[in-house]
Enzyme design. Sequence first.
Site, PDB file in Angstrom:
ATOM      1  N   ASP A 187       1.220  -4.082  16.256  1.00 12.69           N
ATOM      2  CA  ASP A 187       1.864  -3.885  14.969  1.00 12.69           C
ATOM      3  C   ASP A 187       0.988  -2.947  14.139  1.00 12.69           C
ATOM      4  O   ASP A 187      -0.161  -2.693  14.492  1.00 12.69           O
ATOM      5  CB  ASP A 187       2.033  -5.238  14.275  1.00 12.69           C
ATOM      6  CG  ASP A 187       2.729  -5.113  12.938  1.00 12.69           C
ATOM      7  OD1 ASP A 187       3.616  -4.262  12.811  1.00 12.69           O
ATOM      8  OD2 ASP A 187       2.370  -5.861  12.020  1.00 12.69           O
ATOM      9  N   LYS A 188       1.535  -2.418  13.060  1.00 12.62           N
ATOM     10  CA  LYS A 188       0.749  -1.516  12.213  1.00 12.62           C
ATOM     11  C   LYS A 188       0.207  -2.238  10.983  1.00 12.62           C
ATOM     12  O   LYS A 188      -0.996  -2.370  10.805  1.00 12.62           O
ATOM     13  CB  LYS A 188       1.586  -0.308  11.782  1.00 12.62           C
ATOM     14  CG  LYS A 188       0.802   0.709  10.946  1.00 12.62           C
ATOM     15  CD  LYS A 188       1.679   1.816  10.449  1.00 12.62           C
ATOM     16  CE  LYS A 188       2.593   1.354   9.336  1.00 12.62           C
ATOM     17  NZ  LYS A 188       1.844   1.003   8.093  1.00 12.62           N
ATOM     18  N   GLU A 211       4.166  -7.051  -3.828  1.00 10.10           N
ATOM     19  CA  GLU A 211       4.528  -7.511  -5.163  1.00 10.10           C
ATOM     20  C   GLU A 211       3.315  -7.559  -6.076  1.00 10.10           C
ATOM     21  O   GLU A 211       3.376  -7.142  -7.239  1.00 10.10           O
ATOM     22  CB  GLU A 211       5.177  -8.892  -5.074  1.00 10.10           C
ATOM     23  CG  GLU A 211       6.592  -8.893  -4.529  1.00 10.10           C
ATOM     24  CD  GLU A 211       7.268 -10.233  -4.728  1.00 10.10           C
ATOM     25  OE1 GLU A 211       6.527 -11.230  -4.903  1.00 10.10           O
ATOM     26  OE2 GLU A 211       8.499 -10.292  -4.719  1.00 10.10           O
ATOM     27  N   ARG A 229       3.132   3.330   1.837  1.00 13.68           N
ATOM     28  CA  ARG A 229       4.335   2.505   1.921  1.00 13.68           C
ATOM     29  C   ARG A 229       5.178   2.777   0.677  1.00 13.68           C
ATOM     30  O   ARG A 229       4.663   2.729  -0.446  1.00 13.68           O
ATOM     31  CB  ARG A 229       3.971   1.024   1.998  1.00 13.68           C
ATOM     32  CG  ARG A 229       3.243   0.656   3.267  1.00 13.68           C
ATOM     33  CD  ARG A 229       2.577  -0.706   3.129  1.00 13.68           C
ATOM     34  NE  ARG A 229       3.540  -1.764   2.904  1.00 13.68           N
ATOM     35  CZ  ARG A 229       4.121  -2.470   3.872  1.00 13.68           C
ATOM     36  NH1 ARG A 229       3.825  -2.199   5.137  1.00 13.68           N
ATOM     37  NH2 ARG A 229       4.962  -3.433   3.610  1.00 13.68           N
ATOM     38  N   ARG A 269      10.669   1.746  12.623  1.00 14.25           N
ATOM     39  CA  ARG A 269      11.900   1.094  12.169  1.00 14.25           C
ATOM     40  C   ARG A 269      12.466   0.159  13.237  1.00 14.25           C
ATOM     41  O   ARG A 269      13.670   0.075  13.448  1.00 14.25           O
ATOM     42  CB  ARG A 269      12.955   2.137  11.792  1.00 14.25           C
ATOM     43  CG  ARG A 269      12.597   3.034  10.625  1.00 14.25           C
ATOM     44  CD  ARG A 269      12.497   2.264   9.335  1.00 14.25           C
ATOM     45  NE  ARG A 269      12.482   3.129   8.162  1.00 14.25           N
ATOM     46  CZ  ARG A 269      12.206   2.707   6.934  1.00 14.25           C
ATOM     47  NH1 ARG A 269      11.906   1.429   6.749  1.00 14.25           N
ATOM     48  NH2 ARG A 269      12.200   3.530   5.907  1.00 14.25           N
ATOM     49  N   ASN A 279       7.129 -11.533  12.007  1.00 16.22           N
ATOM     50  CA  ASN A 279       7.996 -10.605  12.740  1.00 16.22           C
ATOM     51  C   ASN A 279       7.377 -10.161  14.055  1.00 16.22           C
ATOM     52  O   ASN A 279       8.027  -9.465  14.840  1.00 16.22           O
ATOM     53  CB  ASN A 279       8.304  -9.386  11.874  1.00 16.22           C
ATOM     54  CG  ASN A 279       7.051  -8.655  11.453  1.00 16.22           C
ATOM     55  OD1 ASN A 279       5.982  -9.252  11.357  1.00 16.22           O
ATOM     56  ND2 ASN A 279       7.159  -7.375  11.198  1.00 16.22           N
TER      57      ASN A 279
END
Length: 1464
Positions: free
Chosen positions: A433-434, A723, A834, A1028, A1057
């Site tokens: 994963d990144k 957030e 991001r 994606r 995920n």
Amino acid sequence: MALSVDSSWHRWQWRVRNGLLQSPSEATPLLSPEKGRQSHSLTQQRVVFPNNSLFHHDWAKVSGRYSGNRICTTKYTIFTFLPQNLLEQFHRWANLYFLFLVVLNWMPAMEVFHREITMLPLAVVLFIIMVKDGVEDFKRHRFDREINCSNIQIYERKAQSYVQKRWKDVRVGDFVQMQCNEIIPADILLLFSSDPSGICHLETANLDGETNLKQRRVVKGFSQQEVQFEPEHFHNIIVCEKPNNHLNKFKGYMEYPDQTRTGFGSESLLLRGCTIRNTELAVGIVIYAGHETKALLNNSGPRYKRSKIERRMNTDVFFCIGLLFLMCLIGAVGHSLWNRSFREHPPFDVPDAKGGFLPLALGGFYMFLTMIILLQVLIPISLYVSIELVKLGQVFFLHNDLDLYDEEADLSIQCRALNITEDLGQIQYIFSDKTGTLTENKMVFRRCTITGCEYSHQENAKRLETPKELDSDSEEWTQYQCLSFPARWAQSPAAVRSQGGVQPLRRCQSARVPIQGHSQQRSVGRWENAQSPVAFSSSIEKDVTPDKNLLTKVQDAALWLEALPDSRPAKTSRSTTASIADFFLALTICNSVMVSTTTEPRQRVTMPPSTKVLGTSLEKIQQLFQKLKLSSLSQSFSSTVPSDTDLGESLGANMPTTDSEERDDVSVDSGGYSTDGGYKSSTWDQGDILASGSDASLEEVLGAPALDLASPELCYEAESPDEAALVHAARAYSFTLVSRTPKQVTVRLPQGICLTFDVLCTLAFDSVRKRMSVVVRHPLTGEIVIYTKGADSVIMDLLEDPACVTETDVEKKVRKIRARTQKHLDLYARDGLRTLCIAKKVVSEEDFQRWASFRREAEASLDNRDELLMETAQRLENQLTLLGATGIEDRLQEGVPDTVAALREAGIQLWVLTGDKQETAVNIAYSCRLLHQTDTVYSINTESQETCESILNCVLEEVKQCHGPRQPDRKFFGFRLPSETPPPTSGATVPEVGLVIDGKTLNAIFQGKLEKTFLELTQYCRSVLCCRSTPLQKKMIVKLVRDKLSVMTLSIGDGANDVSMIQAADIGIGISGQEGMQAVMSSDFAISRFRHLQKLLLVHGHWCYTRLARMVVYYFYKNVCYVNLLFWYQFLCGFSGSTMIDYWQMIFFNLFFTSLPPLVFGILDKDISAETLLTLPELYKSGQNSECYNLLTFWVSMVDAFYQSLICFFIPYLTYKDSDIDVFTFGTSINTISLATILLHQAMEMKTWTIIHGLVLVGSFLMYFVISLVYNATCVTCNSPTNPYWVMEGQLSDPTFYLVCFLTPVAALLPRYFFLSLQGTYGKSLISKAQKIDQLPKDKRDLAIQSWRSKHMPAPVPGKAQPTHRPVPPVPEQDLRASASRSSSTPKQKCKEDGVLCGERSSRDHMRDDPCSADSSAKLSSGDHLLLGPRSTMASGACSSGQANVYQGSSRGSHRRSQSSLTI
């Protein structure tokens, strides 16, 4: 394009047509009233009756069907332990095999050994494993008893009050009362909270490791209770879904006596194992108990997998079975032939009771079974126990490696799967994963764009360049953090506003507060009052240096907001000032961040602070400051002054500051940096800064109550780092989130005025919508405003159509803002940031009420609830007005580039599977050296299966022309040899290939059956980036590569995920980072940093594999060598099945004499030092190629074992051939010789010698003599009728015995010694060379390693410096795009019809000599169209009108690379 919910509205119209004419509301039943309570089905849903006087009989009837709260994680009871454990152990076929031999030996006709002796090895193995399982199960029992006996307050119907009971007494339907810091005993629906807003705060660290607090809300209709909750007044029935393991999913409804219903979801469910925080009292009703709770349904425990060595070993065991069958067959045939050679029955052939003799065939069959018993040791029963012990030792050293310990997080490596440690040394593919894996997952606000104007925050960027200094700030400014002043004077280029106060801006600035951490000890019931640190609140995340240009505009926007009540606009304002105000209001409001204080314990802020003086006009406050004469204290901070060498700032110094749009154009064209560096303002020239000595006089003027100096500092507790970063960024511009409740949120503006927004609805973020929305009522205008933030790929499709705008000027402005924002988003993505888009929408009161009633209907639904909620959200979130976008930096973890480079040197293919944008992932790949600037990078983006197939075939053909076709894998005796790719015909250097694809392309590949072509293309690629991609796609990719290529795979990730990907790989590694512990709980190993992967694989993986592989080969050799001694003896004893070695000696031989050396060898041996393994990563390839244990090494060991057994048997036989020694004396010599040979063989295999190695080898040999002497001296009739009395003592007095024991092992080991000598002297393998280097002195070793690396490493590309932390904008190599944008549909179709593809390639000097290009002498210039393919023909504008997608190759201090269009 915008999504609508017409289908959902049609569904409502369908309900109306079917007679349900009343409007949807909170009290509307979803089912027909006629059904009533009889419609409840206990098989399809859970019905919960409350345990009170009204429903007691129903509760007693239904609750008995549900699980109680007593947990039992043990496997056995006192009565079932022995039979169940034996049954489990006999599931192993090896144990069944030896049980079969024991039963055979009990038959008189086939008895070889004494019956008790045959049972001993199996009994010892079974007993050891039984004790281990029993101890583990007893520990589980003690833990269960401690949990079940914890105390909790449960409502007692007879006593009409809450009484203290144990957890195990809780039943479904009971009312439970919990206090602060108590652990929740079951899954409970929240009905009451002491919080006035009906909120209960949870800490879920026991479930997912997250220390930030979560909010749970009381079920609708119960939140406005003024007094204590009364269970007797609860007359409702609860209907919900059946128990499942989805932690974040829950749905149900509460049915009232009048059959009206109220829906609820996971926001009202308190999960077992969580802890109540910041809430004095909470009451709920039990929904799931015991093993039906979501926590226990998710607790699968450690995962067990079969390692590659174990699978190989099972194959070799079958070979041994075949060998055993052959030897037994020879024995049976030899026995028959021997007996046939006698004309009369020999005297040793004893007849049966009737005087008859067995037929030769039956005698041969009995001898076959007898030989199986005799040669049973050929199947190594002790090998399985030894492997388990060796792996425990390997795990122990893994746990105690300080290099794999993260001091900052106080975490060491966790080994959750104990039986696949050796697979760490054979990994060929890594899927990573990144976010949070390659990066820190510490989100830092970097840049933003508002209404098409970009603000680069240069000062903030400079502050982030020295992250190490951010943690070393002094605490002298902490006392001023709670001060609140007008930000127009508080924030200047020389000062930063932090936590509502001011302080001089320094490089080492921080706003940390001392907060005690949670106690790490496990406790049950009520915990001590210890608070966890605030998540996502490190200094690097909290402190944001404002952009000077944007800061002045924010002040104007705040003044505009203040003037709104006097000049309420008739329609939505599209001015820049209004957009800036809405932008920062959205950053502050559109989140789920909770506001608390830093006091112990943390208290949630629900009331806005006093604004008595802060609401005063700015002019009055300015006069107060002038009276205090604070202007003399103004100062400037030199480190915030822009550098004169910066390109963007040097351009900006000459630009007018009034036209932000013109300045924005320059900022983008000049490399993406804002041009506000030379901005000056007369307001800021006065720069009044609060000094440390001025607070007393100021307090006298303004008054202490207004400043509220005693108020504690605010803390923001966010569920995600994104957030938190946005809220901290808004706070830096004085838009401060002050308090939050479910119904209201308060924001303090720069003037100090507090605005309280009524929260009408919150649409939480989910992975499908990829956005979050908050519906509020504006306190100044009374409008209902929807603030939305989310992924740019989603938000940009939900914006209002500019064509629908009536005014032409406004339409042009909207289009211009969208185009500029998209331009800035692409720029942010290229910088590795991001991106999030911010938008708003104003709805009328009537439209919102209509939508709200439909939303309540969806919430009360039990069937298709998720789909209905999705449709209602889509109905609201459309026709949005774009406000701007943000760029958040997720910094690379320390050591990631070096780790990636080392893994690539080790021959490991590294793929990145991420859900982020393509440009962001590509830039991170360049930053961490996954891709190099000289690589040819193919980017494929298409939804069409036909287009995808043509692209893959075209790219594959071109790559084959460049690199040549790959040779298929070669096999030698089933041993896979590495495939070789022949070099290209030209002598020029061929650039390596990278591949970038997105999720839509992956769908086309999987649906179009293009996996074979895709995998063939990836074989040529340096690395593959899948952007994606969904969690399911990640899993499918891992399984595709693992199964189709038959390679060892490893997946590493840190979030929920990544769980599917982690579980699909041969080895799953979870990173215990910022996203909780879901990945860790599903993994085989858990680490805290990606850089730990380097030593874990290259050192520990290599060691674990080589140790275990060579130990397994040694075990097979040892057993075959020893068993063959008995087999050769059968040729001399008439194949009678007798032995020349005492039975007990044979048992002791495997149990004691030769058991410890292999264990020490498998745990402690090091063929190469850790330093050399880390310095020379290519040594890892030996494990990938299975060099230590494969079919070839197995059969070589078998041949060696046969040879050594021949020598060890026939040299003593020839020596004692004509002597009169008895059979046991002959057998003792052979036994001693074989033991010496086997131990010396082990010594030759050892690469590391320590005191432990020497003691174990010498001790095993001496133990043999001690036990033999004692046994032969004391055991006269132990093995009747044979008598081994005084045999060893007699042998030790015979010189021939010493001579034979010395010469025979030498002759037996001479071939192996000769082979090892040749291998060490002339060996060309990497391992042999590294072992030689390891033996050199340190200075010579360093020189040898440098020489090695200079020979094996490719020459570096000059001028290509790679930074380690800052993302480097990439240079495009090949960009094959078939994007689905409407603007390029025509050229796409032409490309598809003509079989050509559109793309770009950046021209470089080295590409002019590229043998892959069609014309190696042609210089690629802008506008040239070349055809890359089998023929060098010009494609006259075949795709000249296609859309160009070029990665901007600009960075600070780098020259501008020219771009050229290339048509394939």
